[in-house]
Design an enzyme around this catalytic site. Structure first.
Site, PDB file in Angstrom:
ATOM      1  N   SER A   9       3.956 -35.554  13.661  1.00  0.00           N
ATOM      2  CA  SER A   9       4.942 -36.074  12.709  1.00  0.00           C
ATOM      3  C   SER A   9       5.965 -36.937  13.439  1.00  0.00           C
ATOM      4  O   SER A   9       6.700 -36.440  14.303  1.00  0.00           O
ATOM      5  CB  SER A   9       5.662 -34.921  12.009  1.00  0.00           C
ATOM      6  OG  SER A   9       6.758 -35.417  11.264  1.00  0.00           O
ATOM      7  N   HIS A  34       1.424 -38.461  11.009  1.00  0.00           N
ATOM      8  CA  HIS A  34       2.032 -37.901   9.803  1.00  0.00           C
ATOM      9  C   HIS A  34       3.395 -38.536   9.597  1.00  0.00           C
ATOM     10  O   HIS A  34       4.245 -38.534  10.501  1.00  0.00           O
ATOM     11  CB  HIS A  34       2.167 -36.383   9.959  1.00  0.00           C
ATOM     12  CG  HIS A  34       2.595 -35.685   8.712  1.00  0.00           C
ATOM     13  ND1 HIS A  34       1.732 -35.416   7.683  1.00  0.00           N
ATOM     14  CD2 HIS A  34       3.809 -35.205   8.333  1.00  0.00           C
ATOM     15  CE1 HIS A  34       2.380 -34.779   6.714  1.00  0.00           C
ATOM     16  NE2 HIS A  34       3.647 -34.645   7.088  1.00  0.00           N
ATOM     17  N   ASP A  36       6.656 -38.562   7.221  1.00  0.00           N
ATOM     18  CA  ASP A  36       7.442 -37.847   6.220  1.00  0.00           C
ATOM     19  C   ASP A  36       8.465 -38.779   5.583  1.00  0.00           C
ATOM     20  O   ASP A  36       9.396 -39.239   6.247  1.00  0.00           O
ATOM     21  CB  ASP A  36       8.177 -36.670   6.863  1.00  0.00           C
ATOM     22  CG  ASP A  36       7.236 -35.544   7.253  1.00  0.00           C
ATOM     23  OD1 ASP A  36       6.488 -35.073   6.383  1.00  0.00           O
ATOM     24  OD2 ASP A  36       7.247 -35.140   8.433  1.00  0.00           O
ATOM     25  N   MET A  38      11.406 -38.990   2.943  1.00  0.00           N
ATOM     26  CA  MET A  38      12.342 -38.112   2.230  1.00  0.00           C
ATOM     27  C   MET A  38      13.389 -38.946   1.509  1.00  0.00           C
ATOM     28  O   MET A  38      13.891 -39.931   2.056  1.00  0.00           O
ATOM     29  CB  MET A  38      13.047 -37.180   3.213  1.00  0.00           C
ATOM     30  CG  MET A  38      12.123 -36.361   4.088  1.00  0.00           C
ATOM     31  SD  MET A  38      13.092 -35.291   5.185  1.00  0.00           S
ATOM     32  CE  MET A  38      11.812 -34.625   6.232  1.00  0.00           C
ATOM     33  N   HIS A  67       3.355 -38.482   3.682  1.00  0.00           N
ATOM     34  CA  HIS A  67       3.777 -37.294   2.937  1.00  0.00           C
ATOM     35  C   HIS A  67       5.057 -37.633   2.180  1.00  0.00           C
ATOM     36  O   HIS A  67       6.129 -37.780   2.781  1.00  0.00           O
ATOM     37  CB  HIS A  67       4.006 -36.151   3.944  1.00  0.00           C
ATOM     38  CG  HIS A  67       4.528 -34.893   3.340  1.00  0.00           C
ATOM     39  ND1 HIS A  67       5.089 -33.894   4.117  1.00  0.00           N
ATOM     40  CD2 HIS A  67       4.597 -34.444   2.053  1.00  0.00           C
ATOM     41  CE1 HIS A  67       5.459 -32.897   3.332  1.00  0.00           C
ATOM     42  NE2 HIS A  67       5.176 -33.213   2.074  1.00  0.00           N
ATOM     43  N   MET A  69       7.978 -36.771   0.162  1.00  0.00           N
ATOM     44  CA  MET A  69       8.897 -35.719  -0.280  1.00  0.00           C
ATOM     45  C   MET A  69       9.969 -36.382  -1.126  1.00  0.00           C
ATOM     46  O   MET A  69      11.151 -36.434  -0.756  1.00  0.00           O
ATOM     47  CB  MET A  69       9.477 -34.981   0.919  1.00  0.00           C
ATOM     48  CG  MET A  69       8.474 -34.070   1.593  1.00  0.00           C
ATOM     49  SD  MET A  69       9.174 -33.135   2.973  1.00  0.00           S
ATOM     50  CE  MET A  69       8.810 -34.251   4.312  1.00  0.00           C
ATOM     51  N   MET A 138       2.975 -26.145   2.802  1.00  0.00           N
ATOM     52  CA  MET A 138       4.205 -26.183   3.577  1.00  0.00           C
ATOM     53  C   MET A 138       4.466 -24.786   4.148  1.00  0.00           C
ATOM     54  O   MET A 138       4.547 -23.811   3.404  1.00  0.00           O
ATOM     55  CB  MET A 138       5.380 -26.615   2.701  1.00  0.00           C
ATOM     56  CG  MET A 138       5.345 -28.061   2.256  1.00  0.00           C
ATOM     57  SD  MET A 138       5.348 -29.259   3.622  1.00  0.00           S
ATOM     58  CE  MET A 138       6.881 -28.826   4.470  1.00  0.00           C
ATOM     59  N   ASP A 176       2.165 -27.710   7.614  1.00  0.00           N
ATOM     60  CA  ASP A 176       3.303 -28.482   8.119  1.00  0.00           C
ATOM     61  C   ASP A 176       4.527 -27.579   8.167  1.00  0.00           C
ATOM     62  O   ASP A 176       4.992 -27.101   7.130  1.00  0.00           O
ATOM     63  CB  ASP A 176       3.550 -29.673   7.193  1.00  0.00           C
ATOM     64  CG  ASP A 176       4.674 -30.584   7.675  1.00  0.00           C
ATOM     65  OD1 ASP A 176       5.267 -30.305   8.738  1.00  0.00           O
ATOM     66  OD2 ASP A 176       4.953 -31.573   6.978  1.00  0.00           O
TER      67      ASP A 176
END
Length: 223
Positions: A9, A34, A36, A38, A67, A69, A138, A176
């Site tokens: 990540s 990966h 993330d 957000m 991913h 979020m 998660m 994760d």
């Protein structure tokens, strides 16, 4: 045979040297990167968005595992597809129309995953599971790096793998949160095969850190 895949990540990477850190992780054997994303609404933190993905897309052909979020991810899936995502994972908790969002992502020719927060039961996937390439369990509450692995998630992984086998699905199960040398065996034994690791990879020596995790993953090949 499913492959065991390491997905570092970049949330834990050095943002001043993203190209260097990504290159080192990939050269060490990581097959996914990966990413993330957000929004400060679905989770408390704000990370990065399309411009960062577009920029790092130029430096590697590695699979970009994005991913989201974010609230109502269906608003942005086409943009993330255009800026370089190979796979997009959305949270079941973040959209009112999960099946529609899954189909939307598939229409771009991308792999699609659904993520579940620790307290979200597996049965929310009952009517989309066969449409998915991956489920992300998660193993911490999302939003911050460096949290400890939640032990109850081991059984959740095991239950999902059993369900996938019963349905004859070639499903990737990703984990994760809190994944490091001391926890990775637990998730592999339970049936996970895609392991996201942040600080456990992007520490002092990226190649050495990734190599240690990959060595453990080699011991748990799925036959």
């Amino acid at each position: 045979m499913r492959k065991n895949i390491l997905a570092p990540s970049i949330l834990a990477a050095d943002f001043a040297h993203l190209e260097r850190d990504i290159t080192e992780a990939v050269e060490a054997g990581a097959e996914y990167i990966h990413i993330d994303v957000m929004d400060g609404v679905f989770v408390p933190s704000i990370s990065f968005g399309m411009p960062v993905i577009e920029s790092i897309r130029k430096v590697t052909d590695c699979i970009f595992d994005v991913h989201l979020m974010i609230e109502k991810p269906e608003r942005y899936t086409d943009i993330f597809a255009k800026c370089g995502a190979d796979s997009i994972t959305v949270h079941a908790e973040a959209t009112d129309h999960l099946h529609r969002t899954v189909q939307q992502i598939k229409s771009y020719g991308l792999k699609v995953g659904v993520a579940l927060n620790p307290s979200t039961p597996l049965n929310v996937l009952d009517y989309v599971l066969e449409e998915l390439d991956m489920v992300l369990i998660m193993t911490v509450n999302p939003g911050f790096g460096g949290q400890a692995y939640i032990p109850q998630m081991t059984e959740k992984i095991r239950t999902l793998r059993t369900r996938a086998k019963e349905l004859g699905l070639d499903l990737n199960i990703q984990v994760d949160g809190g994944i490091k040398e001391s926890t990775i065996r637990n998730v592999l034994e339970a049936g996970a095969n895609v392991c996201v690791a942040g600080s456990a990879v992007f520490g002092k020596d990226i190649r050495e850190n990734a190599g240690k995790l990959l060595h453990i993953m080699e011991e748990y090949k799925e036959y």
